[in-house]
Structures are given as structure tokens and as C-alpha cells.
Design an enzyme around this catalytic site. Structure first.
Site, PDB file in Angstrom:
ATOM      1  N   GLY A   1       0.825  -1.197   0.000  1.00 44.97           N
ATOM      2  CA  GLY A   1       0.000   0.000   0.000  1.00 44.97           C
ATOM      3  C   GLY A   1       0.859   1.246   0.000  1.00 44.97           C
TER       4      GLY A   1
ATOM      5  N   CYS B   1       6.508  -0.209   6.988  1.00 48.71           N
ATOM      6  CA  CYS B   1       6.057   0.964   6.235  1.00 48.71           C
ATOM      7  C   CYS B   1       7.201   1.427   5.347  1.00 48.71           C
ATOM      8  CB  CYS B   1       5.658   2.067   7.218  1.00 48.71           C
ATOM      9  SG  CYS B   1       5.082   3.570   6.416  1.00 48.71           S
ATOM     10  N   LEU B   2       6.911   1.712   4.100  1.00 45.51           N
ATOM     11  CA  LEU B   2       7.956   2.162   3.173  1.00 45.51           C
ATOM     12  C   LEU B   2       8.594   3.469   3.635  1.00 45.51           C
ATOM     13  CD1 LEU B   2       6.257   1.362  -0.257  1.00 45.51           C
ATOM     14  CD2 LEU B   2       8.110   0.111   0.854  1.00 45.51           C
TER      15      LEU B   2
ATOM     16  N   HIS C   1      -3.979   1.148   7.594  1.00 45.69           N
ATOM     17  CA  HIS C   1      -2.613   1.692   7.612  1.00 45.69           C
ATOM     18  C   HIS C   1      -2.513   2.886   6.663  1.00 45.69           C
ATOM     19  CE1 HIS C   1       1.967   0.917   7.536  1.00 45.69           C
ATOM     20  NE2 HIS C   1       1.764   1.869   6.643  1.00 45.69           N
ATOM     21  N   GLU C   2      -3.040   2.726   5.451  1.00 48.30           N
ATOM     22  CA  GLU C   2      -2.905   3.805   4.459  1.00 48.30           C
ATOM     23  C   GLU C   2      -3.786   5.000   4.817  1.00 48.30           C
ATOM     24  OE1 GLU C   2      -0.399   3.456   2.758  1.00 48.30           O
ATOM     25  OE2 GLU C   2      -0.194   1.294   3.036  1.00 48.30           O
TER      26      GLU C   2
ATOM     27  N   HIS D   1      -2.159   7.261   7.230  1.00 38.64           N
ATOM     28  CA  HIS D   1      -1.186   8.194   6.627  1.00 38.64           C
ATOM     29  C   HIS D   1      -1.848   9.518   6.243  1.00 38.64           C
ATOM     30  CE1 HIS D   1       2.641   6.149   6.292  1.00 38.64           C
ATOM     31  NE2 HIS D   1       2.098   5.060   5.780  1.00 38.64           N
TER      32      HIS D   1
HETATM   33 CO    CO Z   1       3.009   3.210   5.647  1.00 38.02          CO
END
Ligand code: CO
Length: 155
Positions: A46, A88-89, A130-131, A134
Site C-alpha cells: 500500500g 512501512c515504506l 494503515h494507508e 497516513h
Molecule cells: Co506506511
């Protein structure tokens, strides 16, 4: 399509800001969606627009069945509770245990401006939460129950 730079915590303060609702799905939004898919490819499940520095309420997810795009996503209801490991990226090399619902009902728009209602369970419910976090400047570190063992491994 262009690769965009993935913003990192704690260096990039944009990750802590509130994203704005998309009022008009124009060329810039379509380009953003295309670029986000390109940027996430083979890297994650994501991605949210603030992770590429754009404070708009846009997320994408890919649970292995292709990229799904959601504009102005809102969780309408959720059920259950499960603790699982998340990375998380924007926070490379760190995996933490986070509590999430097991089911969510979400509304959003697609790139054509059509209303979507999505029922998600399991990993998809987790990734959507999660997204969407953000978009409100919330990171997994804020929801961390404990550090996950294994660090960068997924198995
Ligand atoms: Co993330």
C-alpha cells in the site's frame, strides 16, 4: 509514469500533516495515481499520497491481485481486533506490532469519480487502515504495541 521519491520518517515532516480531500479528479490526480502505482511496484502492499509528498486523500493498495485506487477513503464501520506485524515504506527497516480491526467497510471514489463501497477482511482491512492513517499524519509508531521480532523479514 514517473517514479516519485518516497518520504521518510522522521526526516520528512510532510508525513505528519493532514491530507486534504480531493475536490476534483483532474489530470494531476490521475498522474498521481499512476505514479504512485509505479513507485510502489514490487515494494509494498500500500501507499498513501503523503508518502510521495502530496497532501491529498489518495491511497492505493495491492494485495497481489492488482492495484486498487481509492480517493477520499472513509472507514464507515469496523469490527474485531487483531494484532499483527506491520512495516512501512516510509520507516524502512522497522517492523512493529499494531492492533487493527479484522473487518472494515469503507467508502471511496475511483478515478472516474464513481462511488465505491468496499468490504475488506484480513490483510486488506489492515492495509486500508494503515494507508488511511497516513492521510491523517498517523504512523505505525503511534499505534505500536511492541517491536516486532525479525526486523526486515516477512516470514
Ligand atoms: Co506506511
Amino acid at each position: 509514469m514517473a517514479l516519485r521519491d518516497i518520504k521518510k520518517h522522521p526526516k520528512d515532516g510532510v508525513l505528519r500533516k493532514q491530507s486534504r480531500e480531493v475536490k476534483e479528479i483532474n489530470k494531476r490526480i490521475i498522474n498521481l495515481l499512476d505514479d504512485m502505482a509505479h513507485t510502489m511496484k514490487d515494494q509494498g502492499m500500500g501507499l498513501a499520497a503523503p508518502q510521495v509528498g502530496i497532501l491529498k486523500r489518495v491511497i492505493i493498495v495491492d494485495l497481489g491481485e492488482g492495484v486498487e485506487e481509492y480517493i477520499n477513503p472513509v472507514i464507515l464501520s469496523s469490527l474485531g481486533c487483531v494484532v499483527g506485524e506491520e512495516g512501512c515504506l516510509s520507516i524502512p527497516g522497522r517492523n512493529v506490532n499494531v492492533e487493527r480491526p479484522t473487518f472494515v467497510k469503507m467508502k471511496a471514489l475511483n478515478r472516474h469519480g464513481e462511488d465505491l463501497i468496499v468490504d475488506a477482511t484480513g490483510m486488506k482491512a489492515v492495509v486500508l487502515c494503515h494507508e488511511i492513517d497516513h492521510l491523517d499524519g498517523v504512523l505505525i509508531l503511534d499505534r505500536m504495541i511492541s517491536e516486532a521480532e525479525g526486523g526486515d523479514t516477512d516470514d
